[in-house]
Write a protein that holds these residues in place. Sequence first.
Motif, PDB file in Angstrom:
ATOM      1  N   ASP A   1       0.971  -1.003  -0.096  1.00 43.42           N
ATOM      2  CA  ASP A   1       0.027  -0.158   0.037  1.00 43.42           C
ATOM      3  C   ASP A   1       0.906   1.288   0.037  1.00 43.42           C
ATOM      4  OD1 ASP A   1      -2.282  -1.482   0.098  1.00 43.42           O
ATOM      5  OD2 ASP A   1      -2.648  -1.478   2.170  1.00 43.42           O
ATOM      6  N   VAL A   2       1.934   1.253   0.848  1.00 45.13           N
ATOM      7  CA  VAL A   2       2.874   2.545   0.946  1.00 45.13           C
ATOM      8  C   VAL A   2       3.646   2.454  -0.370  1.00 45.13           C
ATOM      9  CG1 VAL A   2       4.990   3.337   2.040  1.00 45.13           C
ATOM     10  CG2 VAL A   2       3.204   2.344   3.417  1.00 45.13           C
ATOM     11  N   VAL A   3       4.032   1.679  -0.931  1.00 38.74           N
ATOM     12  CA  VAL A   3       4.751   1.676  -2.320  1.00 38.74           C
ATOM     13  C   VAL A   3       3.650   2.296  -3.440  1.00 38.74           C
ATOM     14  CG1 VAL A   3       5.851   0.392  -4.179  1.00 38.74           C
ATOM     15  CG2 VAL A   3       6.391  -0.071  -1.678  1.00 38.74           C
ATOM     16  N   GLY A   4       2.515   1.558  -3.360  1.00 39.15           N
ATOM     17  CA  GLY A   4       1.533   2.171  -4.146  1.00 39.15           C
ATOM     18  C   GLY A   4       0.982   3.466  -4.079  1.00 39.15           C
ATOM     19  N   ASP A   5       0.883   3.934  -2.602  1.00 39.30           N
ATOM     20  CA  ASP A   5       0.793   5.528  -2.715  1.00 39.30           C
ATOM     21  C   ASP A   5       1.958   6.506  -3.100  1.00 39.30           C
ATOM     22  OD1 ASP A   5      -1.637   4.907  -1.658  1.00 39.30           O
ATOM     23  OD2 ASP A   5      -1.115   4.881   0.186  1.00 39.30           O
ATOM     24  N   LEU A   6       3.131   5.841  -2.826  1.00 38.28           N
ATOM     25  CA  LEU A   6       4.281   6.692  -3.198  1.00 38.28           C
ATOM     26  C   LEU A   6       4.448   6.881  -4.768  1.00 38.28           C
ATOM     27  CD1 LEU A   6       6.971   5.516  -0.890  1.00 38.28           C
ATOM     28  CD2 LEU A   6       5.772   7.723  -0.716  1.00 38.28           C
ATOM     29  N   ARG A   7       4.242   5.702  -5.512  1.00 37.75           N
ATOM     30  CA  ARG A   7       4.512   5.883  -7.110  1.00 37.75           C
ATOM     31  C   ARG A   7       3.235   6.490  -7.752  1.00 37.75           C
ATOM     32  NH1 ARG A   7       2.072   2.062 -10.164  1.00 37.75           N
ATOM     33  NH2 ARG A   7       3.596   2.011 -11.806  1.00 37.75           N
ATOM     34  N   SER A   8       1.992   6.512  -7.317  1.00 33.13           N
ATOM     35  CA  SER A   8       0.988   7.329  -7.853  1.00 33.13           C
ATOM     36  C   SER A   8       0.640   8.496  -7.023  1.00 33.13           C
ATOM     37  CB  SER A   8      -0.182   6.305  -7.533  1.00 33.13           C
ATOM     38  OG  SER A   8      -0.604   6.331  -6.179  1.00 33.13           O
ATOM     39  N   MET A   9       1.312   8.995  -6.340  1.00 33.54           N
ATOM     40  CA  MET A   9       1.057  10.378  -5.624  1.00 33.54           C
ATOM     41  C   MET A   9       1.169  11.477  -6.589  1.00 33.54           C
ATOM     42  SD  MET A   9       2.692  12.046  -2.285  1.00 33.54           S
ATOM     43  CE  MET A   9       2.212  10.498  -1.224  1.00 33.54           C
ATOM     44  N   ASP A  10       2.058  11.467  -7.389  1.00 32.64           N
ATOM     45  CA  ASP A  10       2.240  12.791  -8.477  1.00 32.64           C
ATOM     46  C   ASP A  10       1.230  12.589  -9.511  1.00 32.64           C
ATOM     47  OD1 ASP A  10       6.247  12.864  -8.108  1.00 32.64           O
ATOM     48  OD2 ASP A  10       4.512  13.731  -6.908  1.00 32.64           O
ATOM     49  N   LEU A  11       1.142  11.496 -10.164  1.00 29.78           N
ATOM     50  CA  LEU A  11       0.254  11.318 -11.047  1.00 29.78           C
ATOM     51  C   LEU A  11      -1.592  11.778 -10.577  1.00 29.78           C
ATOM     52  CD1 LEU A  11       1.148   7.904 -12.428  1.00 29.78           C
ATOM     53  CD2 LEU A  11       1.975   9.971 -13.358  1.00 29.78           C
ATOM     54  N   ARG A  12      -1.660  11.567  -9.365  1.00 28.44           N
ATOM     55  CA  ARG A  12      -2.824  12.235  -9.067  1.00 28.44           C
ATOM     56  C   ARG A  12      -3.124  13.489  -8.856  1.00 28.44           C
ATOM     57  NH1 ARG A  12      -2.762   7.639  -5.308  1.00 28.44           N
ATOM     58  NH2 ARG A  12      -2.112   9.039  -3.572  1.00 28.44           N
ATOM     59  N   LYS A  13      -1.811  13.963  -8.603  1.00 29.52           N
ATOM     60  CA  LYS A  13      -1.780  15.555  -8.397  1.00 29.52           C
ATOM     61  C   LYS A  13      -1.853  16.153  -9.822  1.00 29.52           C
ATOM     62  CE  LYS A  13       0.989  15.866  -4.370  1.00 29.52           C
ATOM     63  NZ  LYS A  13       2.487  16.420  -3.492  1.00 29.52           N
ATOM     64  N   LYS A  14      -1.343  15.531 -10.710  1.00 25.51           N
ATOM     65  CA  LYS A  14      -1.457  16.177 -11.860  1.00 25.51           C
ATOM     66  C   LYS A  14      -2.782  16.046 -12.574  1.00 25.51           C
ATOM     67  CE  LYS A  14       3.625  15.466 -13.046  1.00 25.51           C
ATOM     68  NZ  LYS A  14       4.574  14.997 -13.658  1.00 25.51           N
ATOM     69  N   ARG A  15      -3.424  14.689 -12.278  1.00 20.95           N
ATOM     70  CA  ARG A  15      -4.753  14.632 -13.244  1.00 20.95           C
ATOM     71  C   ARG A  15      -5.850  14.558 -12.100  1.00 20.95           C
ATOM     72  NH1 ARG A  15      -3.658  12.101 -18.263  1.00 20.95           N
ATOM     73  NH2 ARG A  15      -6.216  12.202 -18.238  1.00 20.95           N
ATOM     74  N   GLY A  16      -5.550  14.670 -11.047  1.00 24.50           N
ATOM     75  CA  GLY A  16      -6.658  14.473 -10.051  1.00 24.50           C
ATOM     76  C   GLY A  16      -7.195  13.163 -10.041  1.00 24.50           C
ATOM     77  N   ARG A  17      -6.890  11.962 -10.529  1.00 29.56           N
ATOM     78  CA  ARG A  17      -7.409  10.891 -10.723  1.00 29.56           C
ATOM     79  C   ARG A  17      -6.431   9.888 -11.014  1.00 29.56           C
ATOM     80  NH1 ARG A  17      -8.788   8.668 -15.596  1.00 29.56           N
ATOM     81  NH2 ARG A  17      -8.499   9.943 -17.209  1.00 29.56           N
ATOM     82  N   ARG A  18      -6.422   8.638 -10.595  1.00 29.39           N
ATOM     83  CA  ARG A  18      -5.765   7.534 -11.087  1.00 29.39           C
ATOM     84  C   ARG A  18      -5.769   7.375 -12.606  1.00 29.39           C
ATOM     85  NH1 ARG A  18      -3.530   3.640  -7.165  1.00 29.39           N
ATOM     86  NH2 ARG A  18      -4.055   4.635  -4.899  1.00 29.39           N
ATOM     87  N   PHE A  19      -4.808   6.842 -13.183  1.00 27.54           N
ATOM     88  CA  PHE A  19      -4.882   6.283 -14.682  1.00 27.54           C
ATOM     89  C   PHE A  19      -3.616   5.454 -14.814  1.00 27.54           C
ATOM     90  CE2 PHE A  19      -2.206  10.201 -14.765  1.00 27.54           C
ATOM     91  CZ  PHE A  19      -1.223   9.851 -15.682  1.00 27.54           C
ATOM     92  N   SER A  20      -3.832   4.622 -15.901  1.00 18.36           N
ATOM     93  CA  SER A  20      -2.917   3.414 -16.156  1.00 18.36           C
ATOM     94  C   SER A  20      -1.739   4.029 -17.111  1.00 18.36           C
ATOM     95  CB  SER A  20      -3.718   2.271 -16.844  1.00 18.36           C
ATOM     96  OG  SER A  20      -4.132   2.526 -17.940  1.00 18.36           O
ATOM     97  N   LEU A  21      -0.779   3.262 -17.089  1.00 23.28           N
ATOM     98  CA  LEU A  21       0.302   3.693 -17.777  1.00 23.28           C
ATOM     99  C   LEU A  21      -0.228   3.328 -19.309  1.00 23.28           C
ATOM    100  CD1 LEU A  21       3.284   4.422 -18.023  1.00 23.28           C
ATOM    101  CD2 LEU A  21       3.986   1.777 -17.997  1.00 23.28           C
ATOM    102  N   THR A  22      -0.926   2.333 -19.767  1.00 23.05           N
ATOM    103  CA  THR A  22      -1.340   2.293 -20.858  1.00 23.05           C
ATOM    104  C   THR A  22      -2.078   3.488 -21.510  1.00 23.05           C
ATOM    105  OG1 THR A  22      -3.222   0.915 -20.450  1.00 23.05           O
ATOM    106  CG2 THR A  22      -1.265  -0.183 -20.878  1.00 23.05           C
TER     107      THR A  22
END
Length: 285
Positions: free
Chosen positions: A237-258
Motif C-alpha cells: 500500500d505504501v509503495v502504491g501510494d508513493l508511486r501514484s502520488m504525483d500522477l494524482r496531483k497532475k490529473r486529479g485521478r488515477r490512470f494507467s500507464l497504457t
Amino acid sequence: MADPIDSALDLLRRLNPKDVKRNVDSLISLNPDLTEDLLESVDIPLSVKKCSKTKRDFLCCDYNRDGDSWRSPWSNEFEPPVDEGEGVTPSDRIRKMEVKANEAFDVYRELYFEGGISSVYLWDMDDGFAGCVLLKKSVSPSPKSSGSWDSIHVFDAQDRARTAHYKLTSTVILSLGTDSEALGGLDLSGNMVRQIEQDLVVDDDSSHVANIGKMVEDMELKMRNLLQEVYFGKAKDVVGDLRSMDLRKKRGRRFSLTEFLGIPPLSQTNRDRATQREMISSMGR
C-alpha cells in the motif's frame, strides 16, 4: 525507583527486534541478576545444537535448558553432559509421547517448510503435562539478503474425563533483510503472539499428539496469513501510494500507464480481436 526487569523489558520493546538476542546478552552482562527473568520473559530467535549421540540438530530454548546445557529431544541427554542426578527429564509416559511428537512434527516441518529444524519438548505437570513445539528455518538467497522464521508454541494439557483442555500460546519471530547498491538496505523484523484454548476429545496418548499437531498447524496458518497481510500488504500500500502520488496531483485521478501512452485498454483490444475473428470466420464460410 523502577523495577529493573520492567525497565529492561521496556527498553527491549523500543529496540530493533532483529537484534533482540544481542540486546538481551548486553542487558545480562550489565545486570547478571536479570538472567533468569529475561530468558523466561523474552522470546529470542532459536539457537541450534547438534546431538552428539544421534548427530542430529536440535533447537535450544529456555524449556530444554539446564544451566549451560540443553536436552536433546532425540537422545534425551544433555549437551554438554550434566552431572548425574542433575537435569530434568520427562517421565516414561511423557517421554513416549515426546518421541511420537518429534516424529510427527519432523514430517510437518518437511511438508510445510521444506527444510529447517524442528524440536518438541514435553514435561510433567500435576494435572497433565505441558510442552513446546519449536520450528526454525533460515535462508540466504544471496550473500546480501537473508531471512528467518522462528515459531515457538508453548502449551499445557489438563486431563479430564474423555477430553483434555489445551491452552496454546504461539510466538512467531520473522526477520527479513537485504542490502544492495541498487535498492539500499532494508530490514523487516518483528514478532507476533497469539493464544487459544480448546477442549478436544482424547482416547489415548496418541490423541494428545494429534490434537496438539492440529492446533499448531491451524495457528501457524493463521499467523502466517496475518504476517503477510500486516507486513507485505502494508508495504505494498505504501509503495502504491508513493508511486501514484504525483500522477494524482497532475490529473486529479488515477490512470494507467497504457492510457498515458495512448494504448487502448485490454477490454477494447479483446473486443477488437473478437470482431476480427468473427469476420475471418464469416469469410471462411
